[in-house]
Enzyme design. Sequence first.
Site, PDB file in Angstrom:
ATOM      1  CE  LYS A  11       1.009   1.783   4.530  1.00 16.20           C
ATOM      2  NZ  LYS A  11       1.677   2.877   4.024  1.00 16.20           N
ATOM      3  CG  ASP A 137      -0.882  -0.822   8.578  1.00 15.53           C
ATOM      4  OD1 ASP A 137      -1.736   0.126   9.153  1.00 15.53           O
ATOM      5  OD2 ASP A 137       0.778   0.214   8.093  1.00 15.53           O
TER       6      ASP A 137
HETATM    7  P1  ATP Z   1       4.528  -0.368   7.570  1.00 16.20           P
HETATM    8  O1  ATP Z   1       4.207   0.611   5.930  1.00 16.20           O
HETATM    9  O2  ATP Z   1       3.473  -0.749   7.691  1.00 16.20           O
HETATM   10  O3  ATP Z   1       5.249   1.030   8.375  1.00 16.20           O
HETATM   11  P2  ATP Z   1       7.102  -1.162   6.564  1.00 16.20           P
HETATM   12  O4  ATP Z   1       6.600  -1.008   5.106  1.00 16.20           O
HETATM   13  O5  ATP Z   1       7.502  -0.012   6.755  1.00 16.20           O
HETATM   14  O6  ATP Z   1       5.676  -1.406   7.707  1.00 16.20           O
HETATM   15  P3  ATP Z   1       7.997  -4.065   6.386  1.00 16.20           P
HETATM   16  O7  ATP Z   1       8.288  -3.988   5.855  1.00 16.20           O
HETATM   17  O8  ATP Z   1       6.440  -4.542   6.810  1.00 16.20           O
HETATM   18  O9  ATP Z   1       7.904  -2.162   6.892  1.00 16.20           O
HETATM   19  O10 ATP Z   1       9.326  -4.339   7.097  1.00 16.20           O
HETATM   20  C1  ATP Z   1       9.445  -4.248   8.940  1.00 16.20           C
HETATM   21  C2  ATP Z   1      10.353  -5.004   9.963  1.00 16.20           C
HETATM   22  O11 ATP Z   1       9.187  -5.722  10.015  1.00 16.20           O
HETATM   23  C3  ATP Z   1      11.284  -5.351   8.964  1.00 16.20           C
HETATM   24  O12 ATP Z   1      12.530  -4.200   9.308  1.00 16.20           O
HETATM   25  C4  ATP Z   1      11.464  -6.401   8.958  1.00 16.20           C
HETATM   26  O13 ATP Z   1      12.324  -7.440   9.668  1.00 16.20           O
HETATM   27  C5  ATP Z   1      10.353  -7.123   9.382  1.00 16.20           C
HETATM   28  N1  ATP Z   1       9.363  -8.338   9.503  1.00 16.20           N
HETATM   29  C6  ATP Z   1       8.796  -9.438   9.253  1.00 16.20           C
HETATM   30  N2  ATP Z   1       8.250 -10.219   8.752  1.00 16.20           N
HETATM   31  C7  ATP Z   1       8.080  -9.629   7.223  1.00 16.20           C
HETATM   32  C8  ATP Z   1       7.748 -10.030   6.246  1.00 16.20           C
HETATM   33  N3  ATP Z   1       7.007 -10.620   5.897  1.00 16.20           N
HETATM   34  N4  ATP Z   1       8.435  -8.878   5.231  1.00 16.20           N
HETATM   35  C9  ATP Z   1       8.387  -8.223   5.342  1.00 16.20           C
HETATM   36  N5  ATP Z   1       9.489  -7.460   6.538  1.00 16.20           N
HETATM   37  C10 ATP Z   1       9.693  -8.782   8.111  1.00 16.20           C
END
Ligand code: ATP
Length: 304
Positions: A11, A137
């Site tokens: 998203k 989320d």
């Molecule tokens: P948000 O937009 O909800 O803040 P994000 O996009 O910033 O999320 P994610 O890509 O979800 O962040 O990853 C955040 C952390 O979660 C990463 O540092 C990673 O180590 C951990 N993580 C756990 N599971 C996953 C996964 N399936 N994919 C990506 N990261 C993951």
Amino acid sequence: MKQIKLKAYGKINLGLDIIGKREDGYHEVRMIMQTVGIYDRLYMERIAEDRVLLETNLPYLPTGEGNLVCRAVELLRQEFGIRQGVFIRLQKFIPVAAGMAGGSADAAAALVGMNVLFRLRLSKEELMKRGLRLGADVPYCIIRGTALSEGIGEKLTPLPAPPDCYVLIVKPKASASTRLVYERYDACTSVCHPDIDTMIRGLQQKDLSQIAGAMGNVLEPVTVAECPVIGEIKQTMLEKGALQAMMTGSGTTVFGLFQKEEEAELAREQLRQDMRIRQIYLTGWFQPPQHLPIRKQTAKGKGE
Ligand code: ATP
């Protein structure tokens, strides 16, 4: 069903505002969420051993309890006393720790996958309730599409989709820690809040210019101060004709909205030369099939 393939869509935030902080430390948000056409792929298979096995294409991602996919699978295995295990192959394409809710999207897909693989017959609402235990989320990543997200992210109101356009998504190599960004935001003395209500009216009226004009992310100045490349990417997109460009979530991913494909491609070509950039995608909105309850999809054997 013994195995299933799923797509977990990322998203962006068309708008992100923070309206307060609760006593437990969580921030109260008002965000406009929009699913885009970038997805991770999950392959899930039932196995005889009583364990969860995860394989991913990114060596630095956790493959145990630290991965939201494993936590989603374990949550339902424990609740329903499932003794069979699950093997999961996760192919990541959504930028990691980048403001695109990749982990939450994977967790949502894993819940949907478990529902199908083990015929749990949970409704979408029941899956969303369980998703909230994994992350704020995750319920949104189960419904997907366009939505207003309030509370800590759990109060969701579906909205009309924005008009079609080209969405250029650019992840710089630099990353930002979500926790630090929120801490720095809390220390800010002056904040410029985006106009989420104008954005909602723009969506209702299907007016892309109004939507673009109302885009704003209260966290952007905080992350830009740490990662100036974000400001430069936005500038390039605007110079090449983007209606608007903005950072999503706590960053560092930047997206731009373009009406003309050629302009979006020119921006992509220029940004491709920049060594500070890790990933670039030219995509559009993803709208999930509406009015299709997950139970019905299960009966048809579809996993998305
Ligand atoms: P948000 O937009 O909800 O803040 P994000 O996009 O910033 O999320 P994610 O890509 O979800 O962040 O990853 C955040 C952390 O979660 C990463 O540092 C990673 O180590 C951990 N993580 C756990 N599971 C996953 C996964 N399936 N994919 C990506 N990261 C993951």
